[in-house]
Design a protein around this motif. Structure first.
Motif, short mmCIF file in Angstrom:
data_model
loop_
_atom_site.label_atom_id
_atom_site.label_comp_id
_atom_site.label_asym_id
_atom_site.label_seq_id
_atom_site.Cartn_x
_atom_site.Cartn_y
_atom_site.Cartn_z
N LEU A 4 64.39 -38.80 96.60
CA LEU A 4 64.31 -38.45 95.17
C LEU A 4 63.57 -39.52 94.37
O LEU A 4 62.77 -39.20 93.48
N GLU A 63 59.87 -39.20 95.10
CA GLU A 63 59.34 -38.02 94.41
C GLU A 63 59.13 -38.31 92.92
O GLU A 63 58.08 -38.00 92.37
N ASP A 64 60.14 -38.90 92.30
CA ASP A 64 60.07 -39.15 90.85
C ASP A 64 59.03 -40.20 90.48
O ASP A 64 58.43 -40.13 89.41
N TYR A 79 55.70 -36.40 91.65
CA TYR A 79 55.62 -35.64 90.40
C TYR A 79 54.61 -36.24 89.42
O TYR A 79 53.82 -35.50 88.82
N GLY A 112 55.22 -28.46 89.90
CA GLY A 112 55.90 -29.74 90.06
C GLY A 112 56.98 -29.94 89.01
O GLY A 112 58.08 -30.40 89.31
N LYS A 113 56.67 -29.59 87.76
CA LYS A 113 57.66 -29.71 86.68
C LYS A 113 58.88 -28.84 86.96
O LYS A 113 60.02 -29.28 86.77
N TYR A 164 59.95 -27.70 89.89
CA TYR A 164 60.70 -28.26 91.02
C TYR A 164 61.47 -29.51 90.62
O TYR A 164 62.62 -29.70 91.03
N GLN A 165 60.86 -30.36 89.83
CA GLN A 165 61.53 -31.59 89.40
C GLN A 165 62.75 -31.26 88.53
O GLN A 165 63.83 -31.84 88.72
N GLU A 166 62.59 -30.35 87.61
CA GLU A 166 63.70 -29.98 86.73
C GLU A 166 64.83 -29.33 87.52
O GLU A 166 66.00 -29.63 87.31
N LYS A 222 67.18 -31.75 89.44
CA LYS A 222 68.14 -32.57 88.70
C LYS A 222 69.57 -32.10 88.92
O LYS A 222 70.46 -32.90 89.20
#
Length: 136
Positions: free
Chosen positions: A50, A53-54, A58, A73-74, A76-78, A81
């Motif tokens: 994680l 990735e962060d 991303y 990407g946004k 998937y990232q959201e 969480k």
């Protein structure tokens, strides 16, 4: 973009989930110590994954020229969480063998829920997200 390290970590995560399933099926109480150890190990891999990735994946997608991939990407990232938050709570709770042994059925129920969601997410990344990144 080079994503081999992410793919390798996915293999480790999926193997960790499979190991936890095998141990639980073989008996939670008798395998409590190893289950707790595996939860800790899985937590370490996921935390590292994680963070990378962060910090790398991303932001790179956001700086890229492919707006569709940046938006993916946004999303998937959201989405991650909530999954990450659930897993971190799971890992904190079940990384102690005594707790696992004393609350075997609670562990089974929570593991089934949290690990199923995590597994599905890894599969979705492997079949949708990573191929989209590699296609660019």
């Amino acid at each position: 973009m080079e994503i081999d390290r992410f793919k390798k970590q996915h293999v480790e995560i999926l193997q960790g989930i499979a190991t936890l399933r095998k141990l639980a099926h073989a008996g939670i109480e008798v395998n409590a110590r190893e289950i707790a150890r595996q939860v800790q190990a899985l937590g370490s891999v996921i935390t590292l994954h994680l963070a990378i990735e962060d910090r790398i994946l991303y932001p790179s997608l956001q700086k890229g020229t492919d707006t569709g991939l940046a938006e993916m990407g946004k999303v998937y990232q959201e989405d991650m969480k909530g999954i990450a938050s659930s897993f971190i709570a799971f890992a904190r709770k079940w990384s102690v063998a005594k707790v696992v042994a004393e609350q075997a059925e609670a562990f089974r129920a929570e593991a089934n829920t949290v690990l199923k969601v995590l597994h599905a997410r890894m599969q979705r990344e492997n079949t949708e997200f990573y191929p989209a990144i590699e296609a660019v």
